[in-house]
Design an enzyme around this catalytic site. Structure first.
Site, mmCIF file in Angstrom:
data_model
loop_
_atom_site.group_PDB
_atom_site.id
_atom_site.type_symbol
_atom_site.label_atom_id
_atom_site.label_comp_id
_atom_site.label_asym_id
_atom_site.label_seq_id
_atom_site.Cartn_x
_atom_site.Cartn_y
_atom_site.Cartn_z
ATOM 1 N N ASP A 54 6.738 -0.006 7.173
ATOM 2 C CA ASP A 54 7.270 -0.292 5.836
ATOM 3 C C ASP A 54 6.821 0.788 4.847
ATOM 4 O OD1 ASP A 54 4.633 -1.057 5.633
ATOM 5 O OD2 ASP A 54 5.034 -3.042 4.774
ATOM 6 N N ASP A 93 7.913 -2.930 11.454
ATOM 7 C CA ASP A 93 7.062 -3.624 10.486
ATOM 8 C C ASP A 93 7.826 -4.778 9.858
ATOM 9 O OD1 ASP A 93 4.421 -3.029 10.064
ATOM 10 O OD2 ASP A 93 4.818 -1.316 8.754
ATOM 11 N N LYS A 122 5.335 -5.789 13.867
ATOM 12 C CA LYS A 122 3.952 -5.682 13.384
ATOM 13 C C LYS A 122 3.852 -6.410 12.062
ATOM 14 C CE LYS A 122 2.123 -1.656 11.622
ATOM 15 N NZ LYS A 122 1.844 -2.087 10.228
ATOM 16 N N GLU A 124 0.841 -7.722 8.843
ATOM 17 C CA GLU A 124 -0.496 -7.471 8.280
ATOM 18 C C GLU A 124 -1.246 -8.781 8.052
ATOM 19 O OE1 GLU A 124 -0.157 -5.099 4.725
ATOM 20 O OE2 GLU A 124 1.028 -3.555 5.745
ATOM 21 N N GLU A 191 -6.732 -0.087 9.992
ATOM 22 C CA GLU A 191 -6.492 0.967 8.991
ATOM 23 C C GLU A 191 -7.633 1.003 7.976
ATOM 24 O OE1 GLU A 191 -2.634 0.924 7.123
ATOM 25 O OE2 GLU A 191 -3.200 2.500 5.707
#
Ligand code: KIV
Length: 301
Positions: A54, A93, A122, A124, A191
């Site tokens: 993204d 994403d 994916k 978060e 990250e």
């Protein structure tokens, strides 16, 4: 000896799931791409995984963050990347708010990305997202997790900051990673965390970790393609290594084109279509006699 790229088998989720370096696997090579031409180029370079991140919002659409990216944007760009790849695994994403409110909605949104061409998605976050992870995995869609500096939490984090710098935070991040693994993730991106923390998480998990700004101990690495190529307008973070200055090459090439047009050097004879003698004569005389194709016109339009 390694097989030539053209003969390599397609990278699948189980192949990536098995890539733990402590079990002797090679590190996972992951890179972002957002369109067909770059998907073809990075696939030809032999990467294992293409992430349609993204970061699309910042890198391609010109926004200042990833929060403006919508599911329809991701669907369009995932389709383009899937059409361009031949071997690499395509990860899509899930954009902000496409998996935050309701696990059922999360699974439906993930399915739109798979229908567009993604092999997996994916998302978060840790414990707060395990409901979404479980629902998506239950729909037979593999999920990659993402912990640490999670850009969709920019406002909650108070900016883009390295995470897990104090012990309590670091321990909590280890727990979040374990929770994602238990919920069914097949790998986790780490990250913006200290390298010792990434090492600890990597040691704790059976699934591979893929680092970005997380040091060398992870089971793989990911970078944003345009950062690595010197093409992004955002200042490159400390963890980026610039492998080329493609932005400068593009600007110089287009500037030369502009100079040629302004100086009357482009297009030249060989870049133009030519009329037959008959057509030339007709045009010169103003008559309405038309000729056939000129020499060379049948070759390429
Ligand atoms: O969106 C993205 O490009 C990412 C990478 C930075 C891991 O999530």
């Amino acid at each position: 000896m390694e097989a030539p790229l053209s003969e390599r088998a397609r990278v699948t989720v189980p192949v990536v799931r098995a890539k733990k370096r402590r079990l002797g696997a090679d590190p996972i090579v992951m890179i972002t791409a957002y369109d067909d031409p770059f998907a073809r180029l990075v696939d030809a370079a032999g990467v294992d995984v293409i992430l349609v991140g993204d970061t699309l919002g910042e890198i391609v659409l010109g926004y200042g963050d990833t929060l403006h990216v919508e599911l329809a944007d991701m669907v369009r760009h995932v389709g383009a990347v899937a059409r361009g790849r031949t071997h690499a695994l395509v990860v899509a994403d899930m954009p902000w708010m496409s998996y935050h409110t309701d696990p059922y909605e999360a699974a439906r949104n993930a399915s739109a990305l798979v229908r567009a061409g993604a092999d997996c998605v994916k998302l978060e976050g840790g414990r707060r997202r395990t409901g979404a992870v479980e629902a998506i995995v239950a729909a037979e869609i593999p999920v990659m997790g993402h912990l640490g500096l999670t850009p969709q939490s920019v406002h909650a984090m108070g900016g883009y900051r390295v995470q897990g710098r104090v012990l309590a935070e670091a321990q909590s991040l280890v727990d979040e990673a374990v929770a994602l693994e238990k919920a069914g993730c097949f790998s986790v991106v780490l990250e913006g965390v200290p390298e010792a923390l990434a090492e600890r998480v990597t040691g704790e998990l059976e699934i591979p970790t893929i680092g970005i700004g997380a040091g060398p101990s992870c089971d793989g690495q990911v970078l944003v393609l345009h950062d690595l190529l010197g093409m992004s307008k955002r200042p490159p973070p400390k963890f980026v290594r610039r492998y080329a200055e493609v932005g400068e090459i593009v600007t110089a090439a287009v500037a030369r084109y502009g100079e040629d047009v302004r100086a009357g050097r482009f297009p030249g004879v060989e870049e133009s279509y030519h009329a037959s003698e008959e057509l030339r004569a007709g045009l010169a005389g103003g008559a309405d006699r038309a000729g056939g194709p000129g020499p060379g016109d049948e070759l390429q339009w």
